[in-house]
Design an enzyme around this catalytic site. Structure first.
Site, PDB file in Angstrom:
ATOM      1  N   LYS A   1       0.825  -1.217   0.000  1.00 29.11           N
ATOM      2  CA  LYS A   1       0.000   0.000   0.000  1.00 29.11           C
ATOM      3  C   LYS A   1       0.862   1.271   0.000  1.00 29.11           C
ATOM      4  O   LYS A   1       2.069   1.222   0.260  1.00 29.11           O
ATOM      5  CB  LYS A   1      -0.954  -0.053   1.202  1.00 29.11           C
ATOM      6  CG  LYS A   1      -1.970  -1.209   1.118  1.00 29.11           C
ATOM      7  CD  LYS A   1      -2.980  -1.127   2.251  1.00 29.11           C
ATOM      8  CE  LYS A   1      -4.020  -2.239   2.142  1.00 29.11           C
ATOM      9  NZ  LYS A   1      -5.039  -2.140   3.225  1.00 29.11           N
TER      10      LYS A   1
ATOM     11  N   GLU B   1      -9.250 -10.026  -8.178  1.00 33.67           N
ATOM     12  CA  GLU B   1      -8.300  -8.936  -7.915  1.00 33.67           C
ATOM     13  C   GLU B   1      -7.075  -9.032  -8.821  1.00 33.67           C
ATOM     14  O   GLU B   1      -6.543  -8.011  -9.279  1.00 33.67           O
ATOM     15  CB  GLU B   1      -7.906  -8.951  -6.433  1.00 33.67           C
ATOM     16  CG  GLU B   1      -9.081  -8.571  -5.531  1.00 33.67           C
ATOM     17  CD  GLU B   1      -8.854  -8.813  -4.051  1.00 33.67           C
ATOM     18  OE1 GLU B   1      -9.784  -8.529  -3.262  1.00 33.67           O
ATOM     19  OE2 GLU B   1      -7.769  -9.305  -3.662  1.00 33.67           O
TER      20      GLU B   1
ATOM     21  N   TYR C   1     -12.313  -1.585  -3.822  1.00 33.81           N
ATOM     22  CA  TYR C   1     -12.878  -1.782  -2.483  1.00 33.81           C
ATOM     23  C   TYR C   1     -14.401  -1.616  -2.462  1.00 33.81           C
ATOM     24  O   TYR C   1     -14.979  -1.299  -1.423  1.00 33.81           O
ATOM     25  CB  TYR C   1     -12.213  -0.829  -1.489  1.00 33.81           C
ATOM     26  CG  TYR C   1     -10.838  -1.278  -1.039  1.00 33.81           C
ATOM     27  CD1 TYR C   1     -10.678  -2.417  -0.237  1.00 33.81           C
ATOM     28  CD2 TYR C   1      -9.693  -0.589  -1.411  1.00 33.81           C
ATOM     29  CE1 TYR C   1      -9.435  -2.844   0.178  1.00 33.81           C
ATOM     30  CE2 TYR C   1      -8.425  -1.001  -1.000  1.00 33.81           C
ATOM     31  CZ  TYR C   1      -8.306  -2.125  -0.196  1.00 33.81           C
ATOM     32  OH  TYR C   1      -7.068  -2.549   0.224  1.00 33.81           O
TER      33      TYR C   1
ATOM     34  N   ASN D   1      -2.208   0.184   6.693  1.00 32.87           N
ATOM     35  CA  ASN D   1      -1.711  -1.069   7.265  1.00 32.87           C
ATOM     36  C   ASN D   1      -0.809  -1.850   6.311  1.00 32.87           C
ATOM     37  O   ASN D   1      -0.711  -3.073   6.387  1.00 32.87           O
ATOM     38  CB  ASN D   1      -2.867  -1.921   7.803  1.00 32.87           C
ATOM     39  CG  ASN D   1      -3.877  -2.283   6.724  1.00 32.87           C
ATOM     40  OD1 ASN D   1      -3.693  -1.939   5.557  1.00 32.87           O
ATOM     41  ND2 ASN D   1      -4.925  -2.981   7.105  1.00 32.87           N
TER      42      ASN D   1
ATOM     43  N   HIS E   1      -2.168  -5.469   1.414  1.00 27.12           N
ATOM     44  CA  HIS E   1      -3.464  -6.121   1.170  1.00 27.12           C
ATOM     45  C   HIS E   1      -3.238  -7.603   0.909  1.00 27.12           C
ATOM     46  O   HIS E   1      -2.219  -7.990   0.332  1.00 27.12           O
ATOM     47  CB  HIS E   1      -4.124  -5.500  -0.069  1.00 27.12           C
ATOM     48  CG  HIS E   1      -5.305  -6.284  -0.577  1.00 27.12           C
ATOM     49  ND1 HIS E   1      -6.560  -6.170  -0.024  1.00 27.12           N
ATOM     50  CD2 HIS E   1      -5.411  -7.218  -1.561  1.00 27.12           C
ATOM     51  CE1 HIS E   1      -7.393  -6.990  -0.658  1.00 27.12           C
ATOM     52  NE2 HIS E   1      -6.722  -7.635  -1.591  1.00 27.12           N
TER      53      HIS E   1
END
Ligand code: IDP
Ligand code: MG
Length: 139
Positions: free
Chosen positions: A11, A128, A51, A114, A117
């Site tokens: 990320k 994805e 998302y 965080n 993913h």
């Protein structure tokens, strides 16, 4: 359907903090083979599509902003039991709950930022992967 593959993104916070190498090292050391990899950036619209499942959640708008705030690294990974083993390697969504030895424990900054993913099912891993990579980019 291929069931020994999962999809991951490093990320924006982890990319801008120069943790691509450290995180990739942990992924390979855990036995995953990288079968596709791309440094790219999501528009806010594309982040929203990725998302979409969280569209009704209160954090959805912030998540779109965060996920489009900088470059990400998208990867397809291969290993036996890839989806479950990779979720174990990344640790809990909230880094405060992530176990020692997990990627989020080491690199995540917050519940939102965080670091990484990981797909939550074989079906979503395929969806994805195809969101980022054409068939000819997947080895
Ligand atoms: P996961 O990434 O562990 O599968 P999800 O529940 O699918 O967790 O949430 C997707 C992402 O949305 C999380 O990784 C995190 O970046 C963000 N997120 C999840 N819950 C919250 C929250 O309560 N506040 C802010 N961001 C959140
Ligand atoms: Mg999820």
């Amino acid at each position: 359907m291929i069931t020994n593959r999962t999809f991951t993104m490093i990320k924006p916070d982890a990319v801008s903090d120069r943790h691509i190498g450290g995180i990739t090292q942990m992924i390979e050391a855990a036995g995953f083979r990288i079968v596709a990899s791309k440094l790219t950036k999501l528009s806010e619209e594309r982040a929203g599509q990725f998302y979409e499942v969280h569209a009704a959640r209160p954090f959805y708008n912030d998540l779109k902003t965060y996920m489009s705030s900088g470059a990400i690294v998208a990867m397809i990974l291969e290993k036996d039991n890839a989806v479950a083993d990779f979720r174990k390697l990344i640790g809990a969504t909230n880094p405060a709950n992530a176990e020692d030895g997990t990627i989020r424990k080491k690199y995540a900054k917050s519940l939102e930022a965080n670091a990484i993913h990981g797909s939550d099912s074989d079906e979503n891993a395929a969806i994805e992967s195809n969101f980022f990579f054409s068939r000819t980019e997947q080895f």
